[in-house]
Design an enzyme around this catalytic site. Structure first.
Site, mmCIF file in Angstrom:
data_model
loop_
_atom_site.group_PDB
_atom_site.id
_atom_site.type_symbol
_atom_site.label_atom_id
_atom_site.label_comp_id
_atom_site.label_asym_id
_atom_site.label_seq_id
_atom_site.Cartn_x
_atom_site.Cartn_y
_atom_site.Cartn_z
ATOM 1 C CG ASP A 106 7.623 3.336 13.048
ATOM 2 O OD1 ASP A 106 7.948 2.649 12.056
ATOM 3 O OD2 ASP A 106 7.426 4.571 12.998
ATOM 4 C CG ASN A 108 8.845 2.364 8.387
ATOM 5 O OD1 ASN A 108 8.176 2.763 9.341
ATOM 6 N ND2 ASN A 108 8.336 1.615 7.424
ATOM 7 C CG ASP A 183 -4.052 -13.393 16.064
ATOM 8 O OD1 ASP A 183 -5.015 -14.106 15.736
ATOM 9 O OD2 ASP A 183 -4.116 -12.524 16.952
ATOM 10 C CG ASP A 284 -9.571 -13.510 15.353
ATOM 11 O OD1 ASP A 284 -9.507 -12.919 16.446
ATOM 12 O OD2 ASP A 284 -10.391 -13.205 14.450
ATOM 13 C CD GLU A 337 -11.335 -14.238 19.889
ATOM 14 O OE1 GLU A 337 -11.521 -13.164 20.483
ATOM 15 O OE2 GLU A 337 -11.226 -14.318 18.650
ATOM 16 C CG HIS A 400 -5.655 -8.270 20.452
ATOM 17 N ND1 HIS A 400 -5.440 -9.557 20.903
ATOM 18 C CD2 HIS A 400 -6.623 -8.367 19.501
ATOM 19 C CE1 HIS A 400 -6.234 -10.386 20.242
ATOM 20 N NE2 HIS A 400 -6.960 -9.687 19.398
ATOM 21 C CG ASP A 401 -9.939 -8.432 21.035
ATOM 22 O OD1 ASP A 401 -9.827 -7.429 20.300
ATOM 23 O OD2 ASP A 401 -10.080 -9.586 20.597
#
Length: 629
Positions: A106, A108, A183, A284, A337, A400-401
């Site tokens: 991150d 900001n 993605d 996806d 996927e 991520h899953d």
């Protein structure tokens, strides 16, 4: 720079040759046609009819030549055009690094990772050795499902930045010879997408058929399908009195791919991003886009295995059309996927003759309760034998899953470093393109938050709630929830031991794993024997040897309960990979006795360089030996 210039010059020479090959027959054809016109003008206007027949005979050879060169030009155009449109197989040589942007870095202070954060860390990714970055969805989204609910395919999610930021990222990546994988969510949109807002406005709206609407059946939902995130895959719209379909959250209505207009919209979006500079696509939930005709009830209680509405023949038809309309004209990499596929059914996606995708993700190996060398040996063997005929594979253990594989399959307490390095050795020596998920290169682990409110994973919360409602033991279910939920892989990237692991100066959108003070990039970078530096060495080794990238795969030796052993080889080199996938100390007999075998890399120190000199393996030990033919 010199190599790049030479490469470009080489490409230009090839283009000039193609242009010349096409232009020569066309030029000759034009000369012949001009001769015919000259004859017409010079003679036919002044001759009597009795001479026309003889002049017609004179023109026969010119007509024949014209036809010949016209045919030659057309044939060359088709042939060379086919060559130019043939997709290259560069995807077989790359290493992919997946970035879950929200949790990466991150810049900001709003607690959410952003595109500028990815730009700042590109040199880290380059130094790791990755060739492609896979970015989690970055299109505009209300974030009901962390960006997998898209409200505008051609705008950037406000939390992530602007389109200018994306353009800069594309340029900065390409400066470093890093490619970008997008993605792309094509099965569904957000319910806040303008298409759905129009679609639900009335039954006769032109966009009504962009989504799947049905009347109820006998006072109930249209069929018995379940959603991954909700109890039912159907939600009733009170205004129109019909249900709409959603495989995921009710705020993620499924698109109706049977509608040609929808497909045209999606093809246009794909091409728009490719032309913008995107080099690769991760599609996806693509195995859900084709719905079976009639939307029949699911048979039996098959839980998450939605057999009747994934990997359908309709899905393959749509992907072939996508390839024909768009993908065949660009040198992009694609991976889909495709949960629930077998070695046989996955071939339908990746067989080069079918022209659908380059690779497909399959998941059986990551859902094992415990690592088993015999099962892994047979698993990788059957997938290689099926896909290698005319296709390719993708290799991974985290994304991520999924929960962190160091915790779910390795040993994050007693042998975190050793098991992390063992998995790295496995993934980077298997046949197929390796995918590294952010943080696995430093051995990040699962997290255990105190409260359910600290977690964000909708799907896991649903499963937990349903289990409790059915009378499951709360303690046991909580242990399962903590171990398996997707937030384990979504906690912020651990950059250093400063507050919030150096991820943000603000309040992170999800809590940081408390072990960041020990496990972080800064610490790993300073340690020559760290997991991070081991990844770098493995990636370099893979890139230096064709046999480790494109060579054949074959199990080595006899089956063993703890040792997974296999050979990678081409016509010049041969490698043996030996992996102890357990916490046991194991004695393993070698078949090979040739002293020319060289020990290349491992996660324990080796005193001997010979293959047959050390047959005892420590817990989670990994070794690679090589020999020239």
């Amino acid at each position: 720079m010199k190599e790049r210039t030479t490469m470009l010059l080489g490409k230009n020479r090839d283009k000039r040759k193609m242009i010349f090959a096409i232009a020569l027959p066309i030029m000759i054809q034009n000369i012949v046609m001009n001769l015919q016109v000259m004859i017409d003008r010079a003679f036919l206007g002044n001759l009597d009819a009795k001479y026309l027949a003889s002049i017609g005979n004179l023109m026969v050879p010119f007509n024949a030549l014209n036809f010949f060169f016209y045919s030659a030009a057309s044939g060359l155009l088709i042939y060379i055009g086919g060559i130019m449109m043939t997709k290259k197989d560069w995807f077989k040589d790359v290493v992919v690094y997946q970035i879950y942007t929200r949790s990466f870095y991150d810049t900001n202070g709003d607690g959410i990772g952003d595109i500028k954060g990815v730009i700042e860390k590109l040199d880290y990714i380059k130094d790791l050795g990755a060739d492609v970055i896979w970015l989690s969805p970055f299109c505009e989204s209300p974030n009901d499902d962390n960006g997998y609910d898209i409200s505008d395919y051609q705008e950037i999610m406000k939390e992530f930045g602007t389109m200018d930021d994306m353009d800069l990222l594309i340029n900065e990546c390409h400066k470093r010879d890093i490619k970008i994988m997008m993605d792309l969510v094509m099965n569904h949109t957000s319910d806040e997408h303008k298409w759905f807002i129009e679609s639900k406005s009335s039954k006769d709206n032109p966009k009504r058929d962009y989504y799947i609407w049905r009347e109820g059946k006998d006072g109930n939902q249209p069929n018995n399908w379940e959603s991954y995130f909700e109890d039912s895959a159907w939600t009733l719209d009170d205004e129109t009195g019909e249900y709409y379909l959603h495989h995921f959250s009710k705020k993620q209505p499924d698109l109706n791919w049977a509608n040609k207009e929808v497909r045209e919209e999606m093809y246009r979006i794909v091409e728009w991003w490719i032309q913008k500079g995107i080099d690769a696509l991760r599609l996806d939930a693509i195995h859900h886009i084709g719905k079976p005709q009639g939307l029949p009830d699911a048979l039996g209680d098959d839980g998450w295995i939605k057999l009747n509405y994934r990997n359908t023949h309709e899905t393959h038809e749509y992907l072939q059309e996508l390839y024909q309309r768009v993908l065949s004209r660009y040198n992009v990499m694609t991976v889909g996927e495709t949960g629930g596929t077998t070695p046989e059914s996955a071939r339908l996606y990746v067989d080069s003759d079918r022209r659908e995708l380059d690779m497909a993700f399959h998941f059986e190996h990551v859902h094992m309760e415990k690592l088993d060398a015999v099962s892994l040996r047979n698993y990788f063997k059957k997938w290689y034998e099926s896909l290698s005929q005319r296709g390719w594979d993708a290799t991974f253990y985290s994304n991520h899953d999924l929960a962190r594989h160091i915790s779910s399959l390795g040993d994050d307490k007693n042998y975190r470093v050793e098991s992390a390095k063992m998995f790295a050795t496995l993934m980077l020596t298997l046949w197929g393109t390796p995918y590294i998920y952010q943080g696995e290169e430093i051995g990040m682990t699962n997290v255990c938050f105190e409260s359910l409110e600290d977690y964000k994973d909708l799907a896991a919360k649903k499963q937990y709630r349903l289990a409790i409602e059915k009378g499951a033991d709360p303690k046991e279910e909580w242990e399962k929830y903590v171990a398996k939920n997707r937030d384990n892989s979504r906690t912020p990237m651990q950059w250093n031991n400063e507050k919030n692991s150096g991820f943000t100066i603000g309040e992170p959108w999800i809590k940081v794993n408390p072990n960041y003070t020990d496990i972080n990039v800064e610490n790993e970078s300073k340690d020559n024997n760290s997991i991070l530096n081991y990844y770098k060495q493995l990636i370099s080794l893979r890139k230096s040897h064709n046999a480790l990238r494109r060579g054949s795969f074959k199990p080595y030796g006899n089956e063993h309960n703890d040792i997974l052993a296999f050979i990678r080889e081409d016509d010049k080199e041969k490698f043996i990979v030996l992996l102890n996938v357990s916490e046991n100390i194991v004695e393993y007999p070698f078949e090979e006795k040739d002293n020319d075998w060289e020990f290349l890399i491992g996660n324990y120190k080796m005193n001997s360089k010979g293959l047959s000199q050390s047959t005892k393996f420590s817990p989670w030990e990994a070794r690679i030996y090589g020999i020239e033919k």
